[in-house]
Scaffold this active site. Structure first.
Site, PDB file in Angstrom:
ATOM      1  N   GLY A  54       0.702  -1.203   0.080  1.00 22.68           N
ATOM      2  CA  GLY A  54       0.006   0.005  -0.035  1.00 22.68           C
ATOM      3  C   GLY A  54       0.827   1.151  -0.036  1.00 22.68           C
ATOM      4  N   SER A  55       2.132   1.373  -0.675  1.00 21.75           N
ATOM      5  CA  SER A  55       2.976   2.425  -0.496  1.00 21.75           C
ATOM      6  C   SER A  55       2.135   3.641  -1.475  1.00 21.75           C
ATOM      7  CB  SER A  55       4.175   2.191  -1.011  1.00 21.75           C
ATOM      8  OG  SER A  55       4.425   1.880  -2.197  1.00 21.75           O
TER       9      SER A  55
ATOM     10  N   MET B  93      -4.449  -7.280  -6.810  1.00 15.06           N
ATOM     11  CA  MET B  93      -3.993  -8.159  -7.687  1.00 15.06           C
ATOM     12  C   MET B  93      -4.992  -9.150  -7.970  1.00 15.06           C
ATOM     13  SD  MET B  93      -1.051  -7.484  -7.192  1.00 15.06           S
ATOM     14  CE  MET B  93       0.177  -8.895  -8.001  1.00 15.06           C
ATOM     15  N   ARG B  94      -5.997  -8.414  -8.631  1.00 10.44           N
ATOM     16  CA  ARG B  94      -7.373  -8.998  -9.037  1.00 10.44           C
ATOM     17  C   ARG B  94      -7.628  -8.401 -10.386  1.00 10.44           C
ATOM     18  NH1 ARG B  94      -9.150 -13.336  -6.238  1.00 10.44           N
ATOM     19  NH2 ARG B  94      -8.519 -13.118  -4.071  1.00 10.44           N
TER      20      ARG B  94
ATOM     21  N   ASN C 170      -5.496   2.412 -12.921  1.00  8.29           N
ATOM     22  CA  ASN C 170      -4.557   1.446 -12.421  1.00  8.29           C
ATOM     23  C   ASN C 170      -3.189   1.844 -12.657  1.00  8.29           C
ATOM     24  OD1 ASN C 170      -3.558  -1.128 -11.396  1.00  8.29           O
ATOM     25  ND2 ASN C 170      -3.180  -1.721 -13.413  1.00  8.29           N
TER      26      ASN C 170
ATOM     27  N   HIS D 103       0.676   0.636 -13.430  1.00  7.68           N
ATOM     28  CA  HIS D 103       1.606  -0.877 -13.629  1.00  7.68           C
ATOM     29  C   HIS D 103       2.985  -0.395 -13.772  1.00  7.68           C
ATOM     30  CE1 HIS D 103       1.916  -4.653 -15.414  1.00  7.68           C
ATOM     31  NE2 HIS D 103       3.041  -4.027 -16.236  1.00  7.68           N
TER      32      HIS D 103
HETATM   33  C1  GRF Z   1       3.239  -1.284  -7.667  1.00  2.00           C
HETATM   34  O1  GRF Z   1       4.355  -1.367  -8.121  1.00  2.00           O
HETATM   35  C2  GRF Z   1       2.236  -1.189  -8.637  1.00  2.00           C
HETATM   36  O2  GRF Z   1       2.567  -0.883  -9.972  1.00  2.00           O
HETATM   37  C3  GRF Z   1       1.603  -2.666  -8.915  1.00  2.00           C
HETATM   38  O3  GRF Z   1       1.766  -2.984  -7.695  1.00  2.00           O
HETATM   39  C4  GRF Z   1       2.634  -2.484  -6.833  1.00  2.00           C
HETATM   40  C5  GRF Z   1       1.803  -2.095  -5.703  1.00  2.00           C
HETATM   41  O4  GRF Z   1       3.055  -1.512  -4.609  1.00  2.00           O
HETATM   42  N1  GRF Z   1       0.565  -2.514  -9.450  1.00  2.00           N
HETATM   43  P1  GRF Z   1       2.271  -0.959  -3.355  1.00  2.00           P
HETATM   44  O5  GRF Z   1       1.184  -1.776  -2.530  1.00  2.00           O
HETATM   45  O6  GRF Z   1       1.626   0.264  -3.552  1.00  2.00           O
HETATM   46  O7  GRF Z   1       3.327  -0.575  -2.272  1.00  2.00           O
END
Ligand code: GRF
Length: 187
Positions: free
Chosen positions: A12-13, A87-88, A104, A106
């Site tokens: 969740g950063s 992750m869905r 989203n 990526h």
């Molecule tokens: C990020 O690298 C984002 O691009 C990908 O998942 C990661 C999530 O990181 N979809 P965080 O949970 O926000 O730290």
């Protein structure tokens, strides 16, 4: 003033930096949706006082879990959803609930390296230019229209960890800004 929901499955950063930015604006991060009970994102939400909803997909059709999510989105009058490490893959049920208003992030330059290993795959490719994509969500896996892409040129000397750091720094710099711009457009 517009209401945002963030969806996260892990650390969740990105949620953290989005919440910090939106808190300083006239908009609201109305809730966090998590599909993993142990997601650290839930702790971050608690620290902000943002309601976190754990929605389990276990033993359910994806659409059934999404109907639960839609009820939460309705309850909070959500106008924009930011997926941040969720992750869905969303089904049309959820995508069509907020057309063009689900985005989203990526960690690669789409359409290259979609899916869950974007950083590793771009690191292992011969590509010199690496980066991030922020896009609208459609029915496919990381296939929706691109909003922005940001990149850097690697020297080739960096470790995977160093590349990961650079990618995350770009994410944290740009995702909050894009979210704020879209919230401003809504109202
Ligand atoms: C990020 O690298 C984002 O691009 C990908 O998942 C990661 C999530 O990181 N979809 P965080 O949970 O926000 O730290």
């Amino acid at each position: 003033m517009a209401n945002l929901a963030v969806f996260a499955s892990g650390s969740g950063s990105n949620f953290q930096v989005i919440a910090e930015a939106v808190l300083k604006s006239s908009h609201s991060v109305a809730c966090l949706i998590c599909d993993k009970k142990k997601a650290y994102a839930a702790v971050r939400a608690q620290n902000f006082g943002i309601p976190c909803y754990f929605v389990s997909y276990k033993g359910k059709k994806r659409e059934e879990a999404e109907e639960e999510i839609i009820e939460i989105l309705k309850k909070h009058d959500i106008q924009l959803v930011a997926l941040a490490g969720y992750m869905r893959l969303l089904s049309p049920v959820l995508v069509d609930f907020l057309p063009n208003k689900i985005i989203n992030i990526h960690p690669a330059l789409l359409p290259k390296f979609p899916g869950t290993h974007g950083i590793e795959e771009s690191y292992n490719s011969g590509d010199k230019e690496l980066g991030i994509s922020i896009h609208r969500v459609d029915y496919g896996m990381d296939t929706g229209p691109i909003i922005i892409q940001k990149s850097f040129i690697r020297s080739g000397e960096e470790s995977l960890e160093e590349i990961e750091e650079k990618i995350h720094a770009l994410e944290h710099q740009w995702y909050p800004q894009v979210v704020l711009d879209l919230l401003d457009d809504i109202g």
